[in-house]
Enzyme design. Structure first.
Site, mmCIF file in Angstrom:
data_model
loop_
_atom_site.group_PDB
_atom_site.id
_atom_site.type_symbol
_atom_site.label_atom_id
_atom_site.label_comp_id
_atom_site.label_asym_id
_atom_site.label_seq_id
_atom_site.Cartn_x
_atom_site.Cartn_y
_atom_site.Cartn_z
ATOM 1 N N GLY A 1 10.534 -46.555 2.346
ATOM 2 C CA GLY A 1 10.425 -45.057 2.145
ATOM 3 C C GLY A 1 9.495 -44.542 1.437
ATOM 4 N N ASP B 1 8.896 -63.513 -3.229
ATOM 5 C CA ASP B 1 7.820 -62.436 -2.576
ATOM 6 C C ASP B 1 6.760 -62.217 -3.677
ATOM 7 O OD1 ASP B 1 6.253 -61.247 -0.637
ATOM 8 O OD2 ASP B 1 7.180 -59.347 -0.902
ATOM 9 N N LYS C 1 12.310 -44.881 -6.395
ATOM 10 C CA LYS C 1 12.182 -45.546 -5.003
ATOM 11 C C LYS C 1 13.165 -44.849 -4.283
ATOM 12 C CE LYS C 1 11.847 -50.149 -2.769
ATOM 13 N NZ LYS C 1 11.861 -51.441 -3.156
ATOM 14 N N ASN D 1 7.508 -49.129 4.224
ATOM 15 C CA ASN D 1 8.562 -49.315 5.158
ATOM 16 C C ASN D 1 10.071 -48.669 4.400
ATOM 17 O OD1 ASN D 1 7.422 -49.925 7.270
ATOM 18 N ND2 ASN D 1 7.906 -52.298 6.964
#
Length: 362
Positions: free
Chosen positions: A35, A142, A52, A33
């Protein structure tokens, strides 16, 4: 700008224009999501880095800004090192240390599960990195196997990555939103109230330890692994068991039981984990003292990119690239949610993103 480096791939709406003067493309290493992620080589010193790429415009949101600001402040051997951000005509590029050993998740998939000693070896490093984050007043929010990478050494060094959901108590309020991947979320996070992100990180570390030892998620129904509602109910009820075929020591069982406690006030803390007998067994000397680890990680490379420069780049990155338009549809990252999400779509309290992460509307 190297116009020959114009490329397009999965997870991108428009082609990337590389900064060909500084880095050259080696290969794609992931997409999602956000990229696309690419392995690049520095033209200055030949060093491999992971870059990234996030498309300019609306995708440069609060999560991206939080990731960069928090990640920039962290310097530790068990955390992927942030290097710099670069603005290309089409994308924001986040340049990071490259971990050639891949994801810890892949290593477990290949092995099935780890021995207790091997699981402890990686868990000790995970806790070392998380402890450092917390000392810097950053909670990750996360933590999962997919966000733990390995370097290429024979005895791999674990590297925590992806700070897109992390929160700093210095810069941000107490966490309130429910973020993270369902299998790893702590009960208090699901209750949609303010929570201590550091204690929630402990729960996620416990899930990681369990998966390393058992080769399965502790709160998923093996017959219905995609049934997130059932997973959530089992998390809230702390319904897990260790299969008979998994032989682990009483000390290990004790640690897991002290992590998987619904009440965050009575759950074991990171400092307590670091003093637990199971954790201390065969603990490498370099993991015993955070201050020593940080001092060993002073790097003689270029000075850290200033916050002012980063904020200026981020501000410019919110301006869409000229002529931006949909070339490719986003491909789902992580979990494949297409088949089993119909019942959740109708729930007004749930926003299930295509990455498999759940965000509760507040």
């Amino acid at each position: 700008m190297d116009r020959a480096a114009l490329t397009v791939g999965p997870g991108m709406d428009m082609p990337i224009m590389h900064d060909g003067d500084r880095y050259e493309l080696v290969r794609d290493i992931g997409s999602g999501n956000f990229g696309v992620a690419r392995l690049m080589r520095s033209r200055a010193d030949g060093q491999l880095v992971a870059v990234k790429y996030i498309e300019r415009g609306d995708k440069i949101d609060e999560n991206v800004q939080r990731e960069i600001i928090n990640h920039r402040s962290l310097r530790h051997p068990n955390i992927i090192r942030f290097k710099e951000v670069i603005l290309t005509p089409t994308h924001l590029a986040i340049v990071m240390e490259y971990a050639s050993g891949g994801e810890l998740f892949e290593r477990i998939c290949n092995a099935g599960r780890f021995s207790e000693d091997e699981a402890r070896f990686f868990f000790q490093q995970l806790i070392s990195g998380v402890s450092y984050c917390h000392s810097m007043q950053v909670c990750h929010r996360d933590l999962k196997l997919e966000n733990t990478l390995l370097d290429g050494s024979t005895a791999p060094r674990l590297k925590i990555c992806d700070f897109g959901y992390s929160k700093s108590s210095v810069l941000h309020s107490q966490p309130k939103s429910t973020v993270g991947t369902p299998a790893y979320i702590a009960p208090e996070v699901l209750l949609k109230k303010e929570y201590d992100g550091k204690i929630a990180d402990v729960w996620s570390c416990g899930v990681t330890l369990y998966v390393m030892l058992v080769g399965a998620y502790p709160f998923e129904d093996p017959d219905e692994p995609k049934n997130f509602r059932k997973t959530i109910q089992r998390i809230l009820g702390v319904q897990y068991s260790i299969p008979d075929y998994v032989h682990i020591s009483p000390e290990c069982r004790d640690l897991i039981a002290r992590i998987f406690v619904a009440n965050p006030a009575t759950r074991i803390s990171i400092p307590e984990i670091r003093n637990h007998p199971w954790f201390l067994k065969n603990l490498p000397a370099d993991l015993m003292d955070d201050s020593k680890m940080s001092s060993q990680y002073e790097e003689p490379e270029q000075p850290m990119q200033s916050m002012d420069e980063i904020m200026q780049i981020l501000a410019e990155a919110t301006i869409p690239a000229a002529g931006s338009g949909g070339i490719n549809q986003f491909l789902n990252d992580g979990l494949d949610l297409d088949d089993d999400m119909e019942d959740l779509d109708s729930d007004p309290d749930l926003d299930v993103e295509s990455s498999g992460e759940i965000v509760y509307a507040m």
